[in-house]
Design an enzyme around this catalytic site. Structure first.
Site, PDB file in Angstrom:
ATOM      1  CG  MET A  50      21.698  14.801  23.429  1.00  0.00           C
ATOM      2  SD  MET A  50      22.345  15.637  21.984  1.00  0.00           S
ATOM      3  CE  MET A  50      20.811  16.119  21.250  1.00  0.00           C
ATOM      4  CB  THR A  54      31.250   9.570  11.414  1.00  0.00           C
ATOM      5  OG1 THR A  54      29.877  10.043  11.710  1.00  0.00           O
ATOM      6  CG2 THR A  54      31.806  10.131  10.138  1.00  0.00           C
ATOM      7  CG  ASP A 102      26.862  11.491  21.895  1.00  0.00           C
ATOM      8  OD1 ASP A 102      26.225  12.551  22.478  1.00  0.00           O
ATOM      9  OD2 ASP A 102      26.255  10.759  21.026  1.00  0.00           O
ATOM     10  CG  ASP A 138      29.697   5.716  18.155  1.00  0.00           C
ATOM     11  OD1 ASP A 138      28.868   6.959  17.645  1.00  0.00           O
ATOM     12  OD2 ASP A 138      29.138   4.691  18.261  1.00  0.00           O
TER      13      ASP A 138
END
Ligand code: ATP
Ligand code: F6P
Length: 373
Positions: free
Chosen positions: A144, A73, A101, A71
């Protein structure tokens, strides 16, 4: 197909545009990269100097820029696109959604997510084996997910060995009726063991506030896995005088480092080919991705307008609650407020659009604890 003879790879993320050399990406160089984890180009956080980046694009005579990442990027790509437009340059900017993610909105999933969920199974399985082998065994796995718990949620749903999944979107509490410790005690008494999955961003509000950020501006999180391990151990030894065996597994980087699985490799091919077709057709300022199973080009402003998070009043989280039987940690009032927020106006998401309001009773998940304030 398009007669392109020169493709350059920028090394080390955004700062690579103005700080490092480029790598020629020939068919020979990229032939086997899908069999490796990580990135042959390298990556970094921070270093997004828009002006320098666009100068470098101009200087190098680049006419199409493909930007791969999460996101953050995509936000960076949008800023570059705006600057290119402001300067009136004929340069296409296109994004490819790649992050384990799955926190990029609009699209069905990001490239890498499926692999992460699959790899997480190995850690959950290990935690289950260890927990089952000892008396009052607790297997705790950290996954993560800084702001969104998709990996934890899907890994839990896939595994079915998990008794409790904690994610950033679903606040929880430890002590008292309906709290985590009470649930752990119940599970241990009934089954003799249990498995807990916790996303790295879960429960951060219970830990002491950290003001530190990484180079990209993301909040640096405290290790919630270590913190909760200690909390559980202290609770059972000091308050309950009960012996437990807790094994904490942190597979986070091992999961991120594996090569893409078959489903992700197919998705990657689809994304790569589609994004090039889009750019060659003359589109710019978009991210390529699947939406409801169909290939689409999504304008950056739509991709970047909000964060993609698990909606805990949607059916997927309800499915998880009924699969683990864990407490929801939220009251009826909170569920109703949350549903109102997510169902308002055009914000209706894909799940809730399946039924009209008039088809629905005023449903609140049965396992919602109404008693806790
Ligand atoms: N609002 C923004 N404007 C310009 N650049 C940004 C913005 N947000 C993030 N970036 C840049 O995008 C790059 C990647 O951001 P970040 O480190 O947050 O990772 P990400 O793309 O979200 O991927 P992941 O978190 O999955 O590793 C960094 O170089 C960062 O500086
Ligand atoms: O420690 P690093 O390399 O900054 O990465 C950690 C972050 O990267 C992500 O995995 C995304 O790649 C997040 O889930 C996590 O918070």
């Amino acid at each position: 197909m398009y007669g392109v003879t020169r493709v350059l790879g920028i090394e080390g993320g955004y700062k690579g545009f103005y700080a490092r050399n480029t790598i020629p990406l020939t068919p020979k160089v990229v032939n086997d990269i899908h069999k490796r984890g990580g990135t042959i180009l390298g990556t970094s956080r921070g270093g997004h100097d828009t002006s320098k980046i666009v100068h470098s694009i101009q200087d190098r005579g680049i006419n199409q820029v493909y930007i791969i990442g999460g996101d953050g990027t995509q936000k960076g790509a949008s800023v570059i696109f705006e600057e290119i437009r402001r300067r009136g340059l004929k340069v296409v900017v296109a994004g490819i959604p790649k992050t384990i993610d799955n926190d990029i909105p609009v699209i069905d999933r990001s490239f890498g997510f499926d692999t992460a969920v699959e790899e997480a199974q190995r850690a959950i399985n290990a935690a289950h084996v260890e927990a089952e082998s000892v008396e009052n065994g607790i297997g705790l796995v950290k996954l993560m997910g800084r702001y969104s718990g998709f990996i934890a949620m899907y890994a839990t749903l896939a595994s079915r060995d998990v008794d409790c999944c904690l994610i950033p979107e679903s606040p929880f509490y430890l002590d008292g009726k309906g709290g985590l410790y009470e649930y752990i005690e119940k599970q241990l008494k009934e089954n003799g063991h249990m498995v807990i999955v916790i996303a790295e961003g879960a429960g951060q509000e219970l830990l002491s506030e950290s003001m530190q950020q990484d180079a990209s501006g993301n909040k640096l999180l405290q290790d919630v896995g270590l913190w909760i391990s200690q909390g559980i151990k202290d609770y059972f030894s000091k308050q309950k005088k009960m012996t437990i065996n807790l094994k904490y597994i942190d597979p986070t980087y091992m999961i991120r480092a594996v090569p893409g699985n078959a489903a992700d490799n197919v998705y990657c091919t689809l994304l790569a080919q589609s994004v090039v077709h889009g750019a060659m057709a003359g589109y710019t300022g978009f991210t390529s991705g699947l939406v409801n199973g169909r290939q689409t080009y999504i304008p950056f402003y739509r991709i970047n307008e909000k964060q993609h998070k698990v909606v805990i009043t949607d059916r997927m989280w309800a499915r998880l609650l009924s699969s683990t039987n864990q407490p929801s940690f939220i009251s009826n009032k909170e569920v109703i407020e949350d549903r109102k927020e997510h169902i308002s106006g055009e914000e209706k998401n894909e799940e809730t659009q399946l039924l009209d309001d008039e088809n629905c009773a005023d449903v609140v998940p049965e396992n919602v604890d109404d008693s806790h304030p």
